[in-house]
Design an enzyme around this catalytic site. Structure first.
Site, mmCIF file in Angstrom:
data_model
loop_
_atom_site.group_PDB
_atom_site.id
_atom_site.type_symbol
_atom_site.label_atom_id
_atom_site.label_comp_id
_atom_site.label_asym_id
_atom_site.label_seq_id
_atom_site.Cartn_x
_atom_site.Cartn_y
_atom_site.Cartn_z
ATOM 1 N N GLU A 218 0.825 -1.213 0.000
ATOM 2 C CA GLU A 218 0.000 0.000 0.000
ATOM 3 C C GLU A 218 0.861 1.265 0.000
ATOM 4 O O GLU A 218 0.859 2.043 0.969
ATOM 5 C CB GLU A 218 -0.993 -0.032 1.162
ATOM 6 N N GLU A 336 -4.661 -8.676 -1.502
ATOM 7 C CA GLU A 336 -4.972 -8.745 -0.070
ATOM 8 C C GLU A 336 -6.411 -8.289 0.096
ATOM 9 O O GLU A 336 -6.791 -7.225 -0.391
ATOM 10 C CB GLU A 336 -4.034 -7.843 0.731
ATOM 11 N N TYR A 384 -9.920 -11.462 11.333
ATOM 12 C CA TYR A 384 -10.337 -11.939 10.009
ATOM 13 C C TYR A 384 -9.590 -13.194 9.558
ATOM 14 O O TYR A 384 -9.540 -13.512 8.381
ATOM 15 C CB TYR A 384 -10.219 -10.848 8.954
#
Length: 536
Positions: A218, A336, A384
């Site tokens: 990112e 991702e 998650y």
């Protein structure tokens, strides 16, 4: 031909089409007709379409990489093969390889127990070591999540042993490792400093490791994380530099993926354009990231909202548009992704309710042409994960396992007739030809029902005369949709023993049956003897 079909499907998904039920069918809102488009393939995705990640934060304290030596964890990962295993995430850009660093005592204990001639057959982590690490993990997890929330990241080093542990996990789980390199190591003029990457390449080359590579995570958020601003042009040049390094090494045939940008908003899209202009030719696939929600504020209602699910479509369209304009023909991967960023939503992202987002994202990604989807995270910090801290598989693991076993890479199209289709979502693929029960030409339909009533799906002719196998998933226990246990056709799914997955047993339906999908459930239906030419 495909473009009109795609437009038809998208308009239907977004609620623009309102065809009524054909004349002669029962006027009941809970019985719905399906349309199949099977004359030709709609898309074709990778056999490793559903892939997984290990977050780089697990290596912040390398002792916890010893978890990856667990036979149980490896058996669970092996169930999802073929797949890529991406080692990446925010901490990618704060990890530095130190070839002189000694292994931790936990790592040393693990390697001393190995048979060098059969590393995958002999692996055993001491029960005492595992127990100790599992007791300490909640405290380490809190440190990692606090670092993430406060955006105060510190550099950490990892050793040759850490690399060996990660590669061993991938190899013994039959996964293809993708390793993320630190992109925040910079020269004074902000060019990428490749010296540490060169050390790692040299070591991996000496071991004969087969690895693909990424650079950074990112980059659109580098300023927030490290007060370093890198534009797309510079990032593209950095990838060209990495590509040159690979060409000069034993990794000249290795794949390179990037740039792993975040959500495609204004400045991020601008960064992507300039990156592709400068470095698009050296990447094998373009990678980007997607999360529906902020994990701190997400609600159960968000997880069950068709409007939230549909936001993914627009994000994909933005990415595909830029890719087509700048590098036509370049494959696009979700490098991702999960339900909610920030480690997920507590008491939601690890429950049955999260499966609606996960299954719908897989369906939409395949329909829209995303070649690979990497699930954050297989095991690690946050909420998650597919497998929890006790190595117990969670609902999304079982959903992923079923998807792997039943869904093939050839993508067709299905549509619900009539109005208000957004809460009853259907996807159609050719069946996985490696499943021993099925043959080429069979179809796999997967369905999500977000209505609060059972829906009865009617297959189109001539499919309604074919036998069907049902694989219906429902939550188990008093927690309902927030349960962390799941039933397949009424049987609770759990591992048989430390290294054995349960049988995923179908429920055969007689030819001509409607496909009943209860309220707030999801599942798969394999249409046998369909003899679809496009699937053969």
């Amino acid at each position: 031909m495909l473009r009109p079909l795609l437009l038809l499907w998208l308009w239907g998904r977004l609620g623009a089409l309102t065809q009524g039920t054909p004349a002669g069918t029962a006027p009941t809102k809970d019985v719905v007709d399906l349309e199949f488009y099977t004359k030709r393939l709609f898309q074709s995705v990778s056999p490793s379409f559903l892939s997984i990640t290990i977050d780089a934060s697990l290596a912040t304290d390398p002792r916890f990489l010893t978890f990856l030596g667990s036979p149980r964890l490896r058996a669970l990962a092996r169930g999802l093969s073929p797949a890529y295993l991406r080692f990446g995430g925010t901490k990618t850009d704060f990890l530095i390889f130190d070839p002189n660093k000694e292994p931790t005592s936990e790592e040393r204990s693990y390697w001393q127990s190995q048979d060098n001639n059969d590393i995958c057959g002999s692996e055993r982590v001491s029960a005492d070591v595992l127990r100790k690490l599992q007791m300490e993990w909640p405290f380490q997890e809190l440190l990692l999540l606090r670092e993430q929330y406060q955006r105060e990241f510190k550099n950490s080093t990892y050793s040759r042993s850490s690399v060996d542990m990660l590669y061993s996990f991938a190899k013994c789980s039959r996964l293809d490792l993708i390793f993320g390199l630190n992109a925040l190591l910079r020269t004074p003029d902000l060019r990428w400093n490749s010296s540490n990457a060169q050390l790692l390449l040299n070591y991996c080359s000496s071991k004969g490791y087969n690895i693909s590579w990424e650079l950074g995570n990112e980059p659109n958020s580098f300023w927030k994380k490290a007060h370093i601003s890198i534009d797309g042009l510079q990032l593209g040049e950095d990838f060209v530099e990495l590509h040159k390094l690979l060409q000069k090494s034993a990794f000249q045939n290795a794949k390179l993926y990037g740039p792993d940008i975040g959500q495609p908003r204004g400045k991020t899209v601008k960064l992507l354009r300039s990156f592709l202009k400068a470095g698009g030719e050296v990447i094998d696939s373009l990678t980007w990231h997607h999360y529906y929600l902020n994990g701190r504020v997400a609600t159960k209602e968000d997880f069950l909202s068709s409007d939230v699910l549909d936001t993914f479509i627009l994000s994909v369209q933005k990415i595909l548009k830029v890719t087509k304009e700048m590098t036509p023909g370049k494959k696009v991967w979700l490098g991702e992704t999960s339900s909610a960023y920030g480690g997920g939503a507590p008491l939601l992202s690890d429950t049955f309710a999260a499966g609606f987002m996960w299954l719908d994202k897989l369906g939409l990604s395949a329909q829209l042409g995303i070649e690979v989807v990497m699930r954050q995270v297989f095991f690690g910090a946050g909420n998650y994960h597919l497998v929890d801290e006790n190595f117990e598989p969670l609902p999304d693991y079982w959903l992923s396992l079923l998807f792997k076993k039943l869904v093939g890479p050839k993508v067709l199209m299905s549509r619900v007739k009539g109005p208000d289709r957004s809460k009853l979502r259907v996807y159609l693929h050719c069946t996985n030809v490696y499943h021993p029960r099925y043959r080429e030409g069979d179809l796999t339909l997967y369905v999500l029902n977000l209505h609060n009533v059972t829906k009865h799906l009617k297959l189109p002719p001539p499919m309604f005369s074919r036998p069907v196998d049902k694989y219906l998933l429902k939550p188990f226990g008093s927690d309902g949709l927030l349960s962390k246990s799941v039933q397949l056709n009424g049987q609770t799914l759990k591992m048989v023993d430390e290294q054995t997955l349960p049988a995923l047993t179908e429920k055969p339906l007689p030819a001509g049956s409607s496909l009943s999908v209860p309220a707030f459930s999801y599942g798969f239906f394999v249409i046998r003897n369909a003899k679809i030419a496009a699937c053969i």
